[in-house]
Design a protein around this motif. Structure first.
Motif, mmCIF file in Angstrom:
data_model
loop_
_atom_site.group_PDB
_atom_site.id
_atom_site.type_symbol
_atom_site.label_atom_id
_atom_site.label_comp_id
_atom_site.label_asym_id
_atom_site.label_seq_id
_atom_site.Cartn_x
_atom_site.Cartn_y
_atom_site.Cartn_z
ATOM 1 N N GLY A 118 -26.866 23.264 -22.400
ATOM 2 C CA GLY A 118 -26.612 23.631 -21.011
ATOM 3 C C GLY A 118 -25.228 23.168 -20.611
ATOM 4 O O GLY A 118 -24.598 22.376 -21.318
ATOM 5 N N ILE A 119 -24.751 23.686 -19.473
ATOM 6 C CA ILE A 119 -23.424 23.343 -18.967
ATOM 7 C C ILE A 119 -23.522 23.015 -17.485
ATOM 8 O O ILE A 119 -24.094 23.789 -16.708
ATOM 9 N N VAL A 120 -22.980 21.868 -17.119
ATOM 10 C CA VAL A 120 -22.750 21.516 -15.715
ATOM 11 C C VAL A 120 -21.250 21.601 -15.535
ATOM 12 O O VAL A 120 -20.497 20.932 -16.233
ATOM 13 N N ILE A 121 -20.806 22.455 -14.617
ATOM 14 C CA ILE A 121 -19.372 22.660 -14.452
ATOM 15 C C ILE A 121 -18.949 22.514 -12.996
ATOM 16 O O ILE A 121 -19.591 23.046 -12.101
ATOM 17 N N ASN A 122 -17.893 21.742 -12.808
ATOM 18 C CA ASN A 122 -17.171 21.725 -11.546
ATOM 19 C C ASN A 122 -15.855 22.423 -11.859
ATOM 20 O O ASN A 122 -14.915 21.800 -12.339
ATOM 21 N N PRO A 123 -15.797 23.746 -11.620
ATOM 22 C CA PRO A 123 -14.597 24.480 -11.972
ATOM 23 C C PRO A 123 -13.440 24.228 -11.021
ATOM 24 O O PRO A 123 -12.323 24.669 -11.283
ATOM 25 N N ALA A 124 -13.710 23.521 -9.919
ATOM 26 C CA ALA A 124 -12.704 23.246 -8.891
ATOM 27 C C ALA A 124 -12.061 24.567 -8.478
ATOM 28 O O ALA A 124 -12.764 25.554 -8.318
ATOM 29 N N GLY A 125 -10.757 24.596 -8.343
ATOM 30 C CA GLY A 125 -10.071 25.799 -7.881
ATOM 31 C C GLY A 125 -10.283 27.009 -8.765
ATOM 32 O O GLY A 125 -10.216 28.149 -8.291
ATOM 33 N N HIS A 126 -10.566 26.806 -10.053
ATOM 34 C CA HIS A 126 -10.784 27.950 -10.944
ATOM 35 C C HIS A 126 -12.071 28.700 -10.599
ATOM 36 O O HIS A 126 -12.207 29.875 -10.948
ATOM 37 N N GLY A 127 -12.997 28.059 -9.933
ATOM 38 C CA GLY A 127 -14.199 28.770 -9.496
ATOM 39 C C GLY A 127 -13.871 29.860 -8.497
ATOM 40 O O GLY A 127 -14.499 30.918 -8.477
ATOM 41 N N HIS A 128 -12.857 29.624 -7.670
ATOM 42 C CA HIS A 128 -12.464 30.577 -6.635
ATOM 43 C C HIS A 128 -11.592 31.696 -7.186
ATOM 44 O O HIS A 128 -11.523 32.767 -6.598
ATOM 45 N N THR A 129 -10.918 31.441 -8.303
ATOM 46 C CA THR A 129 -9.880 32.368 -8.751
ATOM 47 C C THR A 129 -10.110 32.977 -10.129
ATOM 48 O O THR A 129 -9.493 33.985 -10.454
#
Length: 156
Positions: free
Chosen positions: A79-90
């Motif tokens: 599994g993956i827990v991700i905090n993509p930070a700004g990349h989540g928005h872009t």
């Protein structure tokens, strides 16, 4: 012939942090809180161990680093827990990488991305994530680990 290192016990889950997560506690503490990355990682490792997981950490400021880590997780993690930070928005590319690996994905953000700037209220990741946690600070990272543990338990 030397012995290969033995990985720590637990079901491996990748915990991946994007840009800005190298500066928690320093960058806009009124928005993101005062917890340091070491504190967040420690909380995550402790939570993972209590749940029978092994939290393997990754972090990168660059989109390609996150994508490479996600692709490598395909065979090394459950599994993956991700905090993509700004990349989540872009980044549609990060979203597509997560979709391609066919693993449970949990998206987490320290702050509530739905408050503040309108451009930060949208993330591409929820389309492929089973769970999204935002606004819970460092505790959100611990909460995000409970979901893959439950999914893995349900599939035994």
């Amino acid at each position: 012939m030397p012995n290969a290192p033995v990985p720590p016990p637990g079901v491996p889950v990748l915990v991946l942090n994007g840009p800005g997560l190298g500066l928690p506690g320093l960058r806009e503490p009124d928005v993101h809180g005062t917890d340091t990355l070491a504190g967040i990682d420690g909380l995550g490792r402790g939570t993972a161990a209590a749940l029978g997981l092994r939290a393997d950490r990754g972090r990168g400021n660059h989109e390609a680093v996150l994508i490479d880590a996600v692709h490598e997780a395909r065979t090394a993690h459950r599994g993956i827990v991700i905090n993509p930070a700004g990349h989540g928005h872009t980044s549609v590319a990060v979203r597509d990488a997560l979709a391609a690996v066919d693993l449970p994905v949990m998206e987490v953000h320290l702050s509530d991305i739905h408050r503040g700037e309108a451009s930060r209220g949208h993330s591409h990741v929820p389309a492929v994530a089973g769970t999204v946690i935002c606004g819970a600070g460092a505790h959100g990272h611990a909460l995000a680990l409970t979901h893959p543990a439950q999914l893995l338990e349900d599939n035994r």
